[in-house]
Scaffold this motif. Structure first.
Motif, PDB file in Angstrom:
ATOM      1  N   ASP A 110       0.961  -1.320  -0.167  1.00  0.00           N
ATOM      2  CA  ASP A 110      -0.114   0.286   0.042  1.00  0.00           C
ATOM      3  C   ASP A 110       0.808   1.262   0.292  1.00  0.00           C
ATOM      4  OD1 ASP A 110      -2.147  -1.434   0.312  1.00  0.00           O
ATOM      5  OD2 ASP A 110      -2.652  -0.875   1.785  1.00  0.00           O
ATOM      6  N   ASP A 111       1.656   1.286   0.347  1.00  0.00           N
ATOM      7  CA  ASP A 111       2.956   2.503   0.581  1.00  0.00           C
ATOM      8  C   ASP A 111       3.581   2.782  -0.690  1.00  0.00           C
ATOM      9  OD1 ASP A 111       2.457   2.427   3.421  1.00  0.00           O
ATOM     10  OD2 ASP A 111       4.141   1.570   3.722  1.00  0.00           O
ATOM     11  N   ARG A 113       1.353   2.028  -3.200  1.00  0.00           N
ATOM     12  CA  ARG A 113       0.749   2.663  -4.125  1.00  0.00           C
ATOM     13  C   ARG A 113       0.697   3.752  -4.263  1.00  0.00           C
ATOM     14  NH1 ARG A 113      -4.182  -1.482  -4.515  1.00  0.00           N
ATOM     15  NH2 ARG A 113      -3.295  -1.750  -2.006  1.00  0.00           N
ATOM     16  N   LEU A 114       0.837   4.266  -2.910  1.00  0.00           N
ATOM     17  CA  LEU A 114       0.810   5.691  -2.352  1.00  0.00           C
ATOM     18  C   LEU A 114       1.492   6.433  -3.006  1.00  0.00           C
ATOM     19  CD1 LEU A 114      -1.413   7.547  -0.972  1.00  0.00           C
ATOM     20  CD2 LEU A 114      -0.386   7.389   1.605  1.00  0.00           C
ATOM     21  N   TYR A 118       1.113   9.669  -5.765  1.00  0.00           N
ATOM     22  CA  TYR A 118       1.836  11.312  -5.351  1.00  0.00           C
ATOM     23  C   TYR A 118       2.927  11.360  -6.656  1.00  0.00           C
ATOM     24  CZ  TYR A 118      -0.279  11.653  -0.401  1.00  0.00           C
ATOM     25  OH  TYR A 118      -1.211  12.134   0.174  1.00  0.00           O
ATOM     26  N   VAL A 177       5.707   9.418  -0.746  1.00  0.00           N
ATOM     27  CA  VAL A 177       4.880   9.957   0.305  1.00  0.00           C
ATOM     28  C   VAL A 177       5.597  11.831   0.544  1.00  0.00           C
ATOM     29  CG1 VAL A 177       3.132  10.615   1.984  1.00  0.00           C
ATOM     30  CG2 VAL A 177       3.172   8.304   0.566  1.00  0.00           C
ATOM     31  N   THR A 187      -1.862  16.406  -1.737  1.00  0.00           N
ATOM     32  CA  THR A 187      -2.702  15.280  -1.616  1.00  0.00           C
ATOM     33  C   THR A 187      -4.093  16.004  -2.521  1.00  0.00           C
ATOM     34  OG1 THR A 187      -2.529  14.121   0.447  1.00  0.00           O
ATOM     35  CG2 THR A 187      -4.438  13.868  -0.531  1.00  0.00           C
ATOM     36  N   LEU A 226      -7.200   5.689  -2.919  1.00  0.00           N
ATOM     37  CA  LEU A 226      -6.918   7.059  -2.242  1.00  0.00           C
ATOM     38  C   LEU A 226      -7.051   7.151  -0.517  1.00  0.00           C
ATOM     39  CD1 LEU A 226      -4.569   9.250  -2.680  1.00  0.00           C
ATOM     40  CD2 LEU A 226      -6.642  10.422  -3.090  1.00  0.00           C
ATOM     41  N   LEU A 229      -5.576   4.300   1.459  1.00  0.00           N
ATOM     42  CA  LEU A 229      -4.412   4.752   1.859  1.00  0.00           C
ATOM     43  C   LEU A 229      -4.172   5.738   2.634  1.00  0.00           C
ATOM     44  CD1 LEU A 229      -2.855   4.460  -1.849  1.00  0.00           C
ATOM     45  CD2 LEU A 229      -2.746   2.436   0.621  1.00  0.00           C
ATOM     46  N   LEU A 230      -5.521   6.951   2.496  1.00  0.00           N
ATOM     47  CA  LEU A 230      -5.274   7.788   3.290  1.00  0.00           C
ATOM     48  C   LEU A 230      -5.600   7.800   4.832  1.00  0.00           C
ATOM     49  CD1 LEU A 230      -6.466  10.996   0.796  1.00  0.00           C
ATOM     50  CD2 LEU A 230      -4.027  10.133   1.640  1.00  0.00           C
TER      51      LEU A 230
END
Length: 445
Positions: A110-111, A113-114, A118, A177, A187, A226, A229-230
């Motif tokens: 997940d990190d 993909r985030l 970004y 990120v 964001t 998103l 992930l947020l």
């Protein structure tokens, strides 16, 4: 028993939706090479189409694809390292070989993909490049599909993507990120990209079709990703508001056009055709976003306000029971934090519906004099509808012609031609307002 071709194709398509961004993001993190990562992921899916019909669909397609893509990257990196004897390639190889074959459950996925989202939406990239790169790398659309969506040639889109990747490399844009002091600003940029994707699918800027369903679905899917992930981020309530806004609008997808593909405005739509499950999910999301925002002391942003406007329409039992006075107040709030001529146009329509066509027409004429919406067809369309309601048919006809000449799609031009015909002296005046504003207030279309 070997799986059928249809079963393999369905499994590959499901895995593509679920796994492309994750695998690509992991390979980019390790190799730093966007083209290599994308090529290896595509090779993995091509291998699946060749192997799965004979060997069967694996129990964990994501893990299988990850392993194949990783091995393909290792082969290519070994070749490059052998040719150049480069230390960096050898270092990357060691990390690639250290990737677990069950990386599909790696908590770092997940990190990755985030980071990928970004990076695709970095403010150093032109806005159109951010959109294209997000669709290609995060959503997994092909270059040809993206080109068709935005009505450009595949060669043009390919060059746009190459320039974006080159910019990332040459400018040293970090694959990460952003730090806490930049997270809110960055964001917000991602949410703007996702909303643009949705708007382009919801109300196309060109072509014969009003709606581009694949773009709408991708925008909704990426916004869901998103939000996940947020989790815990200050921007989470606004992202939830954006998803609620998308779902409210998308709930009316089957009612927005008739059997011939012609536009049906909101007040004329059959509300029984609206997706009640999507409306319920959107309302629950908006309520949760508001509760979360209150608990964190965060004022509603533009997407939460727009979702509240959409909720007024979508939860009303009929057009006549819609609370247009509240909608006008919400547009006042929206204009305060995100002023734009389109917001003022939508506010004018709400005022017309709550206070009468004369009040709305005065606001529209004032906006028209500023020339801030020059070339925007919905302004003369709204003006035409108010003039028609006031019985000023000749003036309405001129405004409808102006709107028709500016309309971007054939479906909208056909709709405006019908309205133009109604301004003929032989046609009785109608009492309904049929403007359809966008993108800051798509609720009328």
């Amino acid at each position: 028993m070997a799986p059928t071709t249809a079963a393999v194709q369905a499994a590959v398509e499901t895995a593509s939706t679920a796994e492309t961004a994750r695998i690509t993001a992991t390979l980019i993190r390790v190799t730093g090479d966007w083209s290599l990562a994308e090529d290896c992921v595509q090779d993995a899916f091509a291998r699946a189409l060749a192997d799965w019909p004979e060997r069967g669909i694996p129990r964990n397609p994501g893990a299988w694809l990850t392993t194949v893509a990783r091995n393909r990257a290792i082969d290519r990196m070994r070749s490059a390292a052998s040719e150049r004897k480069a230390v960096r390639e050898l270092t990357v190889l060691a990390e690639l070989e250290g990737l677990a074959e069950d990386a599909v459950i790696d908590p770092a996925a997940d990190d990755d993909r985030l980071r990928l989202i970004y990076t695709c939406c970095h403010p150093a990239l032109p806005f159109d490049a951010r959109v294209a790169l997000t669709l290609r790398t995060v959503a997994g659309l092909t270059t040809a599909e993206i080109a068709r969506a935005f009505l450009v040639s595949e060669a043009t889109m390919s060059k746009r993507l190459v320039r974006a990747r080159t910019k990332i490399r040459d400018a040293g844009i970090p694959y990460r990120v952003p730090p806490p002091e930049l997270i809110t600003e960055r964001t917000a940029g991602i949410l703007a990209v996702l909303y643009l994707l949705f708007n382009e699918g919801y109300s196309a800027t060109g072509g014969d079709s009003l709606i581009r369903e694949p773009l709408v679905r991708e925008a909704i899917r990426l916004t869901r990703l998103l939000i996940a992930l947020l989790d815990g981020s200050p921007q989470e309530p606004e992202a939830m508001g954006l998803l609620a806004l998308m779902l409210f609008h998308h709930a009316r997808r089957t009612a927005r056009t008739d059997a011939t593909g012609d536009l049906v405005t909101l007040e004329a739509q059959d509300r029984a055709l609206w997706d009640s499950a999507a409306v319920a999910e959107a309302a629950a999301l908006l309520a949760a976003a508001d509760r979360l925002g209150i608990s964190r002391g965060a004022r509603p942003g533009s997407y939460r306000i727009q979702a509240a406007i959409a909720a007024c329409h979508m939860t009303a039992g009929s057009p006549d029971s819609t609370d247009f006075a509240r909608i006008a107040m919400l547009y006042d709030a929206l204009a305060h934090i995100a002023p734009s001529p389109v917001v003022e146009l939508n506010r004018a329509v709400a005022v017309a519906m709550s206070q009468g066509p004369e009040a709305g027409l005065a606001l529209i004429d004032q906006l028209d004099r500023t020339r801030s919406l020059e070339g925007y067809y919905l302004l003369p369309a709204a003006r035409a509808d108010l003039l028609r309601r006031l019985g000023r048919k000749s003036e309405a006809g001129l405004a409808y012609r102006r709107a028709r000449d500016l309309a971007p799609t054939e479906a909208e031009r056909r709709y405006l031609n019908k309205r133009l015909a109604e301004t003929s002296p032989a046609c009785p005046s109608e009492s309904s307002l049929n403007t359809h504003s966008a993108p800051a207030g798509k609720e009328q279309q």
